[in-house]
Scaffold this motif. Structure first.
Motif, PDB file in Angstrom:
ATOM      1  N   ALA A  31      73.824   8.108  62.899  1.00 51.84           N
ATOM      2  CA  ALA A  31      75.194   7.886  62.431  1.00 51.84           C
ATOM      3  C   ALA A  31      75.500   6.395  62.311  1.00 51.84           C
ATOM      4  O   ALA A  31      76.239   5.967  61.416  1.00 51.84           O
ATOM      5  N   LEU A  32      74.924   5.587  63.188  1.00 52.05           N
ATOM      6  CA  LEU A  32      75.155   4.146  63.152  1.00 52.05           C
ATOM      7  C   LEU A  32      74.481   3.493  61.956  1.00 52.05           C
ATOM      8  O   LEU A  32      75.020   2.586  61.333  1.00 52.05           O
ATOM      9  N   GLY A  33      73.260   3.925  61.647  1.00 59.26           N
ATOM     10  CA  GLY A  33      72.529   3.337  60.532  1.00 59.26           C
ATOM     11  C   GLY A  33      71.725   2.121  60.952  1.00 59.26           C
ATOM     12  O   GLY A  33      71.833   1.625  62.081  1.00 59.26           O
ATOM     13  N   PRO A  34      70.892   1.589  60.034  1.00 54.42           N
ATOM     14  CA  PRO A  34      69.938   0.526  60.384  1.00 54.42           C
ATOM     15  C   PRO A  34      70.566  -0.827  60.685  1.00 54.42           C
ATOM     16  O   PRO A  34      69.955  -1.646  61.370  1.00 54.42           O
ATOM     17  N   ASN A  35      71.764  -1.103  60.176  1.00 52.75           N
ATOM     18  CA  ASN A  35      72.393  -2.408  60.404  1.00 52.75           C
ATOM     19  C   ASN A  35      73.107  -2.428  61.752  1.00 52.75           C
ATOM     20  O   ASN A  35      74.300  -2.682  61.865  1.00 52.75           O
ATOM     21  N   THR A  36      72.337  -2.134  62.788  1.00 53.53           N
ATOM     22  CA  THR A  36      72.881  -1.984  64.136  1.00 53.53           C
ATOM     23  C   THR A  36      71.938  -2.622  65.142  1.00 53.53           C
ATOM     24  O   THR A  36      70.714  -2.530  64.992  1.00 53.53           O
ATOM     25  N   ILE A  37      72.503  -3.254  66.151  1.00 50.24           N
ATOM     26  CA  ILE A  37      71.720  -3.752  67.283  1.00 50.24           C
ATOM     27  C   ILE A  37      72.254  -3.066  68.537  1.00 50.24           C
ATOM     28  O   ILE A  37      73.457  -3.076  68.795  1.00 50.24           O
ATOM     29  N   ILE A  38      71.347  -2.474  69.309  1.00 57.88           N
ATOM     30  CA  ILE A  38      71.734  -1.735  70.517  1.00 57.88           C
ATOM     31  C   ILE A  38      71.258  -2.464  71.759  1.00 57.88           C
ATOM     32  O   ILE A  38      70.090  -2.855  71.855  1.00 57.88           O
ATOM     33  N   ALA A  39      72.164  -2.638  72.722  1.00 58.50           N
ATOM     34  CA  ALA A  39      71.813  -3.089  74.076  1.00 58.50           C
ATOM     35  C   ALA A  39      71.886  -1.873  74.984  1.00 58.50           C
ATOM     36  O   ALA A  39      72.938  -1.245  75.092  1.00 58.50           O
ATOM     37  N   ASN A  40      70.784  -1.522  75.610  1.00 58.47           N
ATOM     38  CA  ASN A  40      70.683  -0.258  76.348  1.00 58.47           C
ATOM     39  C   ASN A  40      70.436  -0.503  77.833  1.00 58.47           C
ATOM     40  O   ASN A  40      69.515  -1.212  78.207  1.00 58.47           O
ATOM     41  N   ALA A  41      71.270   0.097  78.662  1.00 61.51           N
ATOM     42  CA  ALA A  41      71.120  -0.047  80.109  1.00 61.51           C
ATOM     43  C   ALA A  41      69.896   0.707  80.615  1.00 61.51           C
ATOM     44  O   ALA A  41      69.420   1.662  79.997  1.00 61.51           O
ATOM     45  N   THR A  42      69.398   0.303  81.759  1.00 60.95           N
ATOM     46  CA  THR A  42      68.341   1.041  82.445  1.00 60.95           C
ATOM     47  C   THR A  42      68.800   2.474  82.720  1.00 60.95           C
ATOM     48  O   THR A  42      69.958   2.715  83.024  1.00 60.95           O
ATOM     49  N   GLY A  43      67.884   3.412  82.607  1.00 64.14           N
ATOM     50  CA  GLY A  43      68.206   4.809  82.857  1.00 64.14           C
ATOM     51  C   GLY A  43      67.218   5.715  82.157  1.00 64.14           C
ATOM     52  O   GLY A  43      66.210   5.260  81.598  1.00 64.14           O
ATOM     53  N   CYS A  44      67.494   7.006  82.154  1.00 63.36           N
ATOM     54  CA  CYS A  44      66.598   7.978  81.520  1.00 63.36           C
ATOM     55  C   CYS A  44      66.300   7.619  80.069  1.00 63.36           C
ATOM     56  O   CYS A  44      65.153   7.683  79.625  1.00 63.36           O
ATOM     57  N   LEU A  45      67.343   7.258  79.330  1.00 55.67           N
ATOM     58  CA  LEU A  45      67.175   6.996  77.897  1.00 55.67           C
ATOM     59  C   LEU A  45      66.200   5.856  77.668  1.00 55.67           C
ATOM     60  O   LEU A  45      65.374   5.907  76.757  1.00 55.67           O
ATOM     61  N   GLU A  46      66.291   4.838  78.478  1.00 49.89           N
ATOM     62  CA  GLU A  46      65.366   3.703  78.364  1.00 49.89           C
ATOM     63  C   GLU A  46      63.952   4.099  78.782  1.00 49.89           C
ATOM     64  O   GLU A  46      62.966   3.793  78.101  1.00 49.89           O
ATOM     65  N   VAL A  47      63.829   4.817  79.890  1.00 46.03           N
ATOM     66  CA  VAL A  47      62.515   5.135  80.449  1.00 46.03           C
ATOM     67  C   VAL A  47      61.694   6.012  79.509  1.00 46.03           C
ATOM     68  O   VAL A  47      60.492   5.780  79.308  1.00 46.03           O
ATOM     69  N   VAL A  48      62.328   7.011  78.907  1.00 48.22           N
ATOM     70  CA  VAL A  48      61.553   7.988  78.137  1.00 48.22           C
ATOM     71  C   VAL A  48      61.383   7.616  76.663  1.00 48.22           C
ATOM     72  O   VAL A  48      60.611   8.254  75.959  1.00 48.22           O
ATOM     73  N   THR A  49      62.084   6.581  76.185  1.00 50.64           N
ATOM     74  CA  THR A  49      61.979   6.235  74.762  1.00 50.64           C
ATOM     75  C   THR A  49      61.291   4.901  74.504  1.00 50.64           C
ATOM     76  O   THR A  49      60.993   4.591  73.349  1.00 50.64           O
ATOM     77  N   THR A  50      61.024   4.110  75.555  1.00 48.83           N
ATOM     78  CA  THR A  50      60.429   2.789  75.314  1.00 48.83           C
ATOM     79  C   THR A  50      59.309   2.445  76.293  1.00 48.83           C
ATOM     80  O   THR A  50      59.279   1.331  76.840  1.00 48.83           O
TER      81      THR A  50
END
Length: 309
Positions: A31-50
């Protein structure tokens, strides 16, 4: 073979089968599209996707510590605003500016990063904050957070044995982050669940387009933390909204602007609680019936407060 749809959140993550957070993250990214920069906190989402050197993210994505995703997003926003002010050239693929997003789970949002989020909101920075709310610190073993609902069994709020009259699970009420966001003067604040993909997409786009900071909170059932099956994620996310215990709502300029109405024959909260292992202690004796009745009152209060009926 048909060509699969292009997504900014590629398959192959290490999340649990049926993980509500992974479903929601893909919807948010696309929904955000490619013109986006994300800052992501430590947690499940970070651990399993990167896991180094791999990433599921098809857009610029920066890992932060547990507490400071909002601060990193603030720095990114400041750098982009400086370039725009000084007419520095942006990459050729960028049209209409770059969106800055901070995101984290409920632990990073309700607890550890709360002060930095408040500061970002007070400064009025043009940043969208997305909270994936699975109602505990699931990445480290299901410890209670300020998002944990009353009576939930976690490793730090144990329900206790059947003969233990003190152990009912969490004694604390879930922090009202929506009210806090509205109190900061945010022009767009919303809450939904992973059961409503189109609602998530709509709210992400509205939040990203809003002037100044905005906040979106999404209920994302956790398979091991809630002690449910992979096939129960969407069913329980729907029941959370239908019972009134987790309202799907939207605030614009501080005013309640839209809600998802509960069914005419609203299901009791018991239907939502019973499939979840974290609430199984409520169904073992008479004391549990009183606790369920109290949770029903909390849902009824939400229905009245948000005009869900």
């Amino acid at each position: 073979m048909p060509t699969p749809p292009k997504t900014l959140f590629s398959p192959g993550h290490r999340g649990c089968a049926g993980c509500g957070q992974m479903i929601a993250a893909r919807l948010v990214a696309d929904a955000l599209g490619p013109n986006t920069i994300i800052a992501n906190a430590t947690g499940c989402l970070e651990v399993v996707t990167t896991p180094y050197p791999e990433s599921n993210w098809g857009l610029p994505w920066i890992h932060s510590l547990f507490e400071n995703a909002a601060a990193i997003a603030s720095g990114i926003r400041a750098a982009l605003d400086y370039k725009e002010k000084n007419k520095s050239p942006l990459p050729p693929f960028v049209k209409g500016g770059i969106k800055v997003v901070a995101q984290g789970g409920d632990g990073a949002t309700f607890d550890i990063g709360f002060g930095l989020i408040s500061g970002m909101w007070e400064r009025g920075e043009n940043i969208l904050y997305v909270c994936y709310d699975n109602e505990a610190y699931m990445n480290t073993g299901a410890q209670a957070s300020a998002a944990t609902p009353w009576a939930a069994n976690t490793t730090t709020t144990p329900a206790g044995a059947a003969t233990d009259l003190s152990g009912i699970g969490s004694h604390f009420m879930k922090k009202d982050m929506l009210a806090i966001a509205v109190a900061h003067g945010l022009k767009y604040v919303a809450q939904t669940t992973v059961a409503y993909p189109l609602d998530i997409v709509k709210k992400v786009k509205k939040a990203a387009a809003a002037e100044g900071p905005s906040y979106l909170q999404i209920l994302v059932p956790c398979i091991p933390g809630w002690e449910i099956g992979p096939n129960q994620t969407i069913q329980l996310a729907k029941l959370a909204a239908a019972t009134g215990i987790y309202p799907v709502v939207e605030y614009i300029n501080g005013q309640l602007a839209d809600v998802l109405k509960t069914p005419n024959e609203r299901p009791p909260v018991e239907n939502y609680l019973k499939p979840q292992g974290r609430f199984k202690h409520l169904f073992r004796d008479e004391r549990g019936k009183k606790q369920i009745a109290y949770i029903q009152k909390l849902a009824d209060k939400n229905v009245k407060k948000y005009k869900l009926a």
